[in-house]
Design a protein around this motif. Structure first.
Motif, PDB file in Angstrom:
ATOM      1  N   SER A  37       0.949  -1.202   0.030  1.00 18.29           N
ATOM      2  CA  SER A  37      -0.188  -0.008  -0.092  1.00 18.29           C
ATOM      3  C   SER A  37       0.866   1.263   0.017  1.00 18.29           C
ATOM      4  O   SER A  37       0.421   2.153  -0.674  1.00 18.29           O
ATOM      5  CB  SER A  37      -1.024   0.013   1.281  1.00 18.29           C
ATOM      6  N   GLN A  38       1.978   1.150   0.751  1.00 18.77           N
ATOM      7  CA  GLN A  38       2.739   2.274   1.110  1.00 18.77           C
ATOM      8  C   GLN A  38       3.516   2.683  -0.445  1.00 18.77           C
ATOM      9  O   GLN A  38       3.506   3.535  -0.940  1.00 18.77           O
ATOM     10  CB  GLN A  38       3.904   1.997   1.968  1.00 18.77           C
ATOM     11  N   GLU A  39       3.924   1.563  -1.115  1.00 20.68           N
ATOM     12  CA  GLU A  39       4.635   1.745  -2.569  1.00 20.68           C
ATOM     13  C   GLU A  39       3.456   2.208  -3.419  1.00 20.68           C
ATOM     14  O   GLU A  39       3.894   3.130  -4.399  1.00 20.68           O
ATOM     15  CB  GLU A  39       5.308   0.022  -2.924  1.00 20.68           C
ATOM     16  N   SER A  40       2.428   1.794  -3.460  1.00 19.48           N
ATOM     17  CA  SER A  40       1.148   2.148  -4.312  1.00 19.48           C
ATOM     18  C   SER A  40       1.156   3.724  -4.256  1.00 19.48           C
ATOM     19  O   SER A  40       1.041   4.410  -5.252  1.00 19.48           O
ATOM     20  CB  SER A  40       0.091   1.265  -3.959  1.00 19.48           C
ATOM     21  N   VAL A  41       1.060   4.041  -2.850  1.00 14.07           N
ATOM     22  CA  VAL A  41       0.648   5.504  -2.702  1.00 14.07           C
ATOM     23  C   VAL A  41       1.819   6.476  -3.122  1.00 14.07           C
ATOM     24  O   VAL A  41       1.637   7.603  -3.701  1.00 14.07           O
ATOM     25  CB  VAL A  41       0.444   5.846  -1.087  1.00 14.07           C
ATOM     26  N   GLU A  42       2.954   5.953  -2.978  1.00 16.74           N
ATOM     27  CA  GLU A  42       4.381   6.617  -3.504  1.00 16.74           C
ATOM     28  C   GLU A  42       4.296   6.772  -4.817  1.00 16.74           C
ATOM     29  O   GLU A  42       4.568   7.838  -5.515  1.00 16.74           O
ATOM     30  CB  GLU A  42       5.555   5.768  -2.910  1.00 16.74           C
ATOM     31  N   LEU A  43       4.123   5.697  -5.562  1.00 17.77           N
ATOM     32  CA  LEU A  43       4.120   5.885  -6.904  1.00 17.77           C
ATOM     33  C   LEU A  43       2.810   6.574  -7.539  1.00 17.77           C
ATOM     34  O   LEU A  43       3.103   7.144  -8.540  1.00 17.77           O
ATOM     35  CB  LEU A  43       4.219   4.347  -7.731  1.00 17.77           C
ATOM     36  N   ALA A  44       1.588   6.532  -7.116  1.00 17.15           N
ATOM     37  CA  ALA A  44       0.598   7.299  -7.568  1.00 17.15           C
ATOM     38  C   ALA A  44       0.874   8.760  -7.395  1.00 17.15           C
ATOM     39  O   ALA A  44       0.652   9.773  -8.451  1.00 17.15           O
ATOM     40  CB  ALA A  44      -0.636   6.916  -6.733  1.00 17.15           C
ATOM     41  N   LEU A  45       1.275   8.948  -6.128  1.00 13.73           N
ATOM     42  CA  LEU A  45       1.675  10.703  -5.888  1.00 13.73           C
ATOM     43  C   LEU A  45       2.806  11.103  -6.840  1.00 13.73           C
ATOM     44  O   LEU A  45       2.783  12.404  -7.388  1.00 13.73           O
ATOM     45  CB  LEU A  45       1.932  10.680  -4.466  1.00 13.73           C
ATOM     46  N   LYS A  46       3.810  10.151  -7.077  1.00 11.63           N
ATOM     47  CA  LYS A  46       4.926  10.640  -7.950  1.00 11.63           C
ATOM     48  C   LYS A  46       4.493  10.795  -9.370  1.00 11.63           C
ATOM     49  O   LYS A  46       4.996  11.782 -10.221  1.00 11.63           O
ATOM     50  CB  LYS A  46       6.081   9.523  -7.774  1.00 11.63           C
ATOM     51  N   GLY A  47       3.628   9.858  -9.710  1.00 14.09           N
ATOM     52  CA  GLY A  47       2.789   9.923 -11.207  1.00 14.09           C
ATOM     53  C   GLY A  47       2.193  11.294 -11.313  1.00 14.09           C
ATOM     54  O   GLY A  47       2.115  12.088 -12.219  1.00 14.09           O
ATOM     55  N   LEU A  48       1.422  11.739 -10.260  1.00 13.24           N
ATOM     56  CA  LEU A  48       0.426  12.931 -10.222  1.00 13.24           C
ATOM     57  C   LEU A  48       1.497  14.175 -10.104  1.00 13.24           C
ATOM     58  O   LEU A  48       1.481  14.944 -11.159  1.00 13.24           O
ATOM     59  CB  LEU A  48      -0.255  12.992  -8.926  1.00 13.24           C
ATOM     60  N   LEU A  49       2.533  14.050  -9.397  1.00 17.51           N
ATOM     61  CA  LEU A  49       3.548  15.203  -9.499  1.00 17.51           C
ATOM     62  C   LEU A  49       4.240  15.432 -11.101  1.00 17.51           C
ATOM     63  O   LEU A  49       4.372  16.399 -11.436  1.00 17.51           O
ATOM     64  CB  LEU A  49       4.567  15.102  -8.410  1.00 17.51           C
ATOM     65  N   ARG A  50       4.538  14.074 -11.647  1.00 15.56           N
ATOM     66  CA  ARG A  50       5.455  14.104 -12.808  1.00 15.56           C
ATOM     67  C   ARG A  50       4.426  14.623 -13.924  1.00 15.56           C
ATOM     68  O   ARG A  50       4.573  15.485 -14.732  1.00 15.56           O
ATOM     69  CB  ARG A  50       5.761  12.595 -13.307  1.00 15.56           C
ATOM     70  N   GLU A  68       4.101  22.083  -1.068  1.00 15.52           N
ATOM     71  CA  GLU A  68       5.087  23.155  -1.710  1.00 15.52           C
ATOM     72  C   GLU A  68       4.547  23.433  -2.980  1.00 15.52           C
ATOM     73  O   GLU A  68       4.511  24.562  -3.543  1.00 15.52           O
ATOM     74  CB  GLU A  68       6.627  22.802  -1.548  1.00 15.52           C
ATOM     75  N   HIS A  69       4.242  22.590  -3.874  1.00 15.53           N
ATOM     76  CA  HIS A  69       3.885  22.763  -5.132  1.00 15.53           C
ATOM     77  C   HIS A  69       2.224  22.505  -5.412  1.00 15.53           C
ATOM     78  O   HIS A  69       1.737  22.054  -6.691  1.00 15.53           O
ATOM     79  CB  HIS A  69       4.512  21.536  -6.050  1.00 15.53           C
ATOM     80  N   SER A  70       1.410  22.920  -4.371  1.00 13.50           N
ATOM     81  CA  SER A  70       0.008  22.456  -4.600  1.00 13.50           C
ATOM     82  C   SER A  70      -0.656  23.251  -5.684  1.00 13.50           C
ATOM     83  O   SER A  70      -1.322  23.001  -6.359  1.00 13.50           O
ATOM     84  CB  SER A  70      -0.693  22.755  -3.314  1.00 13.50           C
ATOM     85  N   GLY A  71      -0.023  24.404  -5.968  1.00 12.62           N
ATOM     86  CA  GLY A  71      -0.534  25.381  -6.856  1.00 12.62           C
ATOM     87  C   GLY A  71      -0.330  24.851  -8.357  1.00 12.62           C
ATOM     88  O   GLY A  71      -0.909  25.190  -9.235  1.00 12.62           O
ATOM     89  N   ARG A  72       0.425  23.986  -8.404  1.00 15.81           N
ATOM     90  CA  ARG A  72       0.676  23.182  -9.946  1.00 15.81           C
ATOM     91  C   ARG A  72      -0.298  21.918 -10.065  1.00 15.81           C
ATOM     92  O   ARG A  72      -0.219  21.129 -11.170  1.00 15.81           O
ATOM     93  CB  ARG A  72       2.197  22.837  -9.780  1.00 15.81           C
ATOM     94  N   LEU A  73      -0.910  21.335  -9.085  1.00 16.90           N
ATOM     95  CA  LEU A  73      -1.696  20.355  -9.150  1.00 16.90           C
ATOM     96  C   LEU A  73      -3.087  20.677  -9.607  1.00 16.90           C
ATOM     97  O   LEU A  73      -3.438  22.008  -9.510  1.00 16.90           O
ATOM     98  CB  LEU A  73      -1.975  19.657  -7.738  1.00 16.90           C
ATOM     99  N   PRO A  74      -4.059  19.984 -10.126  1.00 16.54           N
ATOM    100  CA  PRO A  74      -5.388  20.145 -10.570  1.00 16.54           C
ATOM    101  C   PRO A  74      -5.963  20.754  -9.527  1.00 16.54           C
ATOM    102  O   PRO A  74      -6.212  20.352  -8.396  1.00 16.54           O
ATOM    103  CB  PRO A  74      -5.684  19.001 -11.167  1.00 16.54           C
ATOM    104  N   PRO A  75      -6.693  21.999  -9.884  1.00 13.66           N
ATOM    105  CA  PRO A  75      -7.757  22.575  -8.858  1.00 13.66           C
ATOM    106  C   PRO A  75      -8.753  21.373  -8.184  1.00 13.66           C
ATOM    107  O   PRO A  75      -9.213  21.554  -6.819  1.00 13.66           O
ATOM    108  CB  PRO A  75      -8.362  23.569  -9.414  1.00 13.66           C
ATOM    109  N   ALA A  76      -9.204  20.667  -8.833  1.00 17.31           N
ATOM    110  CA  ALA A  76     -10.230  19.686  -8.523  1.00 17.31           C
ATOM    111  C   ALA A  76      -9.707  18.678  -7.344  1.00 17.31           C
ATOM    112  O   ALA A  76     -10.664  18.063  -6.531  1.00 17.31           O
ATOM    113  CB  ALA A  76     -10.722  18.996  -9.595  1.00 17.31           C
ATOM    114  N   LEU A  77      -8.183  18.609  -7.461  1.00 14.00           N
ATOM    115  CA  LEU A  77      -7.663  17.767  -6.288  1.00 14.00           C
ATOM    116  C   LEU A  77      -7.531  18.430  -5.099  1.00 14.00           C
ATOM    117  O   LEU A  77      -7.297  17.867  -4.103  1.00 14.00           O
ATOM    118  CB  LEU A  77      -6.262  17.202  -7.017  1.00 14.00           C
TER     119      LEU A  77
END
Length: 138
Positions: A37-50, A68-77
């Motif tokens: 589960s930890q590995e899945s969360v890590e990769l999902a979040l890294k995919g989102l950031l990428r 730190e970079h929340s302004g670059r993430l989709p607003p719906a998130l």
């Protein structure tokens, strides 16, 4: 390989690893359900950031980077940001213990986790993966 291709790869891997976590959970191998589960969360979040065009540090907990970079993430998130940060932090703390155990206490990993621990980890991972898949622009 482009950043978008890496993001898609991370998200695909996150989904596959989540499936492993669910199988371990169903099989009563709770420590590995937590670890995957930890590995899945890590990769999902890294995919989102990428997918947001960000280079990500080689760390297992990207919660500070998300904030730190929340302004670059989709607003719906944004309504889900606290949940993503919390899952990343909590599961990161379990990463080594769920795999190696607690050497100081002399406890093996398979004796440290319960069905409730596995259930909570898998539910958190499922939510994170689904949010990242839904809101990732790639």
């Amino acid at each position: 390989m482009t950043s978008s291709e890496i993001a898609r790869s991370h998200l695909r891997q996150a989904r596959l690893i989540l499936g492993e976590a669910e199988r371990y959970q169903q099989g009563g191998v709770w420590h590995l359900a937590v670890r995957r589960s930890q590995e899945s969360v890590e990769l999902a979040l890294k995919g989102l950031l990428r997918s947001a065009g960000l280079e990500i540090p080689h760390v297992h907990d990207v919660s500070a980077f998300l904030l730190e970079h929340s302004g670059r993430l989709p607003p719906a998130l944004m309504p889900h940001l606290d949940r993503l940060v919390s899952a990343s932090r909590r599961l990161r703390r379990e990463r080594e213990v769920s795999f190696y155990g607690d050497e100081e206490a002399g406890a093996a990993p398979d004796g440290l986790y319960t069905a409730g621990d596995a259930d909570q980890a898998v539910v958190e991972a499922r939510i994170v993966v689904e949010l990242c898949e839904r809101h990732s622009p790639v």
